[in-house]
Design an enzyme around this catalytic site. Structure first.
Site, mmCIF file in Angstrom:
data_model
loop_
_atom_site.group_PDB
_atom_site.id
_atom_site.type_symbol
_atom_site.label_atom_id
_atom_site.label_comp_id
_atom_site.label_asym_id
_atom_site.label_seq_id
_atom_site.Cartn_x
_atom_site.Cartn_y
_atom_site.Cartn_z
ATOM 1 N N GLU A 133 0.830 -1.206 0.000
ATOM 2 C CA GLU A 133 0.000 0.000 0.000
ATOM 3 C C GLU A 133 0.865 1.257 0.000
ATOM 4 O O GLU A 133 0.468 2.284 -0.558
ATOM 5 C CB GLU A 133 -0.922 -0.006 1.220
ATOM 6 C CG GLU A 133 -1.882 1.162 1.279
ATOM 7 C CD GLU A 133 -2.833 1.093 2.472
ATOM 8 O OE1 GLU A 133 -3.709 1.966 2.561
ATOM 9 O OE2 GLU A 133 -2.698 0.172 3.304
ATOM 10 N N HIS A 165 -5.124 -3.560 -2.141
ATOM 11 C CA HIS A 165 -4.428 -2.370 -2.636
ATOM 12 C C HIS A 165 -3.432 -2.724 -3.757
ATOM 13 O O HIS A 165 -3.654 -2.358 -4.893
ATOM 14 C CB HIS A 165 -3.732 -1.586 -1.524
ATOM 15 C CG HIS A 165 -4.636 -1.116 -0.448
ATOM 16 N ND1 HIS A 165 -5.730 -0.312 -0.702
ATOM 17 C CD2 HIS A 165 -4.642 -1.337 0.899
ATOM 18 C CE1 HIS A 165 -6.363 -0.061 0.431
ATOM 19 N NE2 HIS A 165 -5.733 -0.667 1.415
ATOM 20 N N ASP A 190 -13.051 0.024 2.209
ATOM 21 C CA ASP A 190 -11.933 0.193 3.133
ATOM 22 C C ASP A 190 -12.285 1.084 4.319
ATOM 23 O O ASP A 190 -13.004 0.669 5.220
ATOM 24 C CB ASP A 190 -10.725 0.717 2.359
ATOM 25 C CG ASP A 190 -9.416 0.585 3.131
ATOM 26 O OD1 ASP A 190 -9.454 0.219 4.306
ATOM 27 O OD2 ASP A 190 -8.354 0.851 2.548
#
Length: 449
Positions: free
Chosen positions: A234, A268, A319
């Site tokens: 990420e 991600h 998320d």
């Protein structure tokens, strides 16, 4: 008992069709799909475009309480995380249940029929165990049941605060000591009709390499592997730390320890090398992209088209819930690719619907959901085609312009959850609005009055 819905337009596995009757049996599964018919007595009429139920493949329910509370001072992902930890330190099973019920209610209103909860807030303050070691996870189960949606609890192994960095402060609430302790606790939870237990590795920062194999083994059962999710690349800092300590990228480390595979979802996957993309694609590891969060946290734009072309199915998640709108997430997938490539139409509408529904459900272990076809769980999401956003749009292109606010009816596993834009359980009389439930739960979480 057979129930039936007549859809003005419906998105079938072959694409959009008009005049579609969908019938479901007592078990909530589609028993018949008929195209080109008129409504008959007993049909529930669903005007507009009906899509299969949306899967939110990556959720942190408690992050919803951060919406509108982290923007004034700017900062980075890491400064945002400090604020998130402050919130995490305040929650207990009761406040968590209250907040998650409202959040899952918000999801239902937006057409989400199944959610994958990436759950690491396991224990009490300082790491003290509750009488029921899974009290926080059970609070999430209760919340999803109350909201009428299915839940895959992605119970998350979280053992270190960084590579070779011990947990401290609120992070101790996440800790099970080691992967075996995590696996023992998770084994105490049992599935039910609308709830499944699965596994997650928080990240290569939070689970040492010598513990990864234990998590992979624990994610297996007699019927094969259960879903296994992991935050992957990420942030560039995660890649740099992994290269320094392990001499390889996070993707390569996961591959070395058997984490990648068709039951695994990498969340991600923003900062990847070409070799990483090949490894993820060759292993058919799903990638869950969360465009609205990745924008909000300034994470960057990942190589979604390249991953799909390499062989990785794509799923979507909201998320941290900067918005709860899976249509916005799917549109973000396409728009980010337009910015990256300088070209339009990087994903077909059919590919976006696949990410919204069947691929997301499969990533959460519900391979029998996400399609309007005989044998599938009967999940239906009706979008208005007469709103300010959708008026004049062709049904075949409506997913590119519609928003969560255009959802007016939702059926999950054959049960009506939303009717006329109202949650039938949480807003039975139109007065107990989910917005008020959210406001009360968020204020309680922060200790506001």
């Amino acid at each position: 008992m057979t129930r039936s819905w007549w859809c003005e337009h419906a998105w079938l596995p072959t694409g959009p069709a008009s005049g579609v009757r969908v019938e479901a049996d007592a078990a909530g599964r589609v028993s018949a799909v008929t195209v080109g018919v008129r409504p008959v007595e007993g049909d529930v009429r669903l005007d507009g475009l009906v899509l299969p139920g949306f899967a939110n493949a990556h959720s942190h329910a408690f992050h919803r309480a951060l919406r509108g509370r982290t923007n004034l001072d700017g900062g980075t992902f890491w400064t945002w995380r400090d604020r998130m930890y402050t919130l995490a330190d305040r929650l207990d099973p009761d406040s968590y249940r209250e907040l998650a019920t409202a959040v899952y209610g918000e999801m239902a209103l937006a057409g989400i029929t199944c959610v994958g909860e990436f759950h690491y807030l396991h224990h009490g303050p300082g790491g003290a165990r509750y009488g029921d070691p899974n009290a926080m996870g059970e609070a999430l189960r209760d919340a999803a049941h109350a909201a009428g949606i299915r839940l895959t609890l992605l119970d998350t192994c979280y053992l270190t605060g960084g590579i070779d960095v011990p947990l401290e402060g609120v992070q101790r609430r996440f800790d099970d000591g080691d992967a075996e302790g995590w696996a023992d606790r998770v084994s105490m939870m049992k599935d039910d009709e609308r709830f499944r237990v699965a596994a997650a590795v928080h990240s290569i920062r939070a689970v040492p390499a010598d513990q990864l194999d234990i998590v992979v083994e624990a994610a297996q059962d007699d019927d094969g592997p259960r879903p296994l999710h992991v935050h992957l690349s990420e942030q560039p800092a995660e890649n740099e730390a992994c290269l320094q300590v392990y001499g390889c990228t996070p993707t390569a480390l996961l591959a070395e320890h058997g984490v990648l595979g068709s039951a695994t979802t990498a969340v991600h996957a923003t900062h990847l090398t070409d070799g990483d993309i090949t490894m993820l694609g060759d292993s058919t590891t799903t990638v869950c992209v969360c465009p609205t969060t990745e924008r909000d946290l300034a994470d960057g734009i990942g190589p979604a088209r390249a991953l799909r072309d390499a062989g990785s199915p794509l799923a979507l998640g909201s998320d941290q819930h900067v918005v709860v709108d899976m249509l916005a997430e799917s549109r973000g997938l396409e728009m980010h690719e337009r910015l990256r490539s300088g070209h339009r139409g990087r994903f077909t509408v059919g590919e976006l619907v696949d990410a919204l529904a069947p691929a997301g459900h499969a990533a959460l272990g519900w391979n029998d959901a996400g399609k309007i076809e005989v044998g599938a769980l009967c999940d239906l999401v009706a979008l208005r085609l007469d709103s300010l956003r959708t008026a004049g749009a062709l049904p075949s292109q409506a997913p590119l312009v519609a928003a969560g606010g255009d959802v007016h009816a939702v059926v999950a596993s054959g049960r009506t959850v939303v009717a006329d834009g109202r949650h039938v359980r949480l807003e039975p009389d139109g007065e107990r609005s989910i917005a008020r439930l959210l406001a009360a739960a968020v204020n309680r979480a922060w200790g506001d009055h």
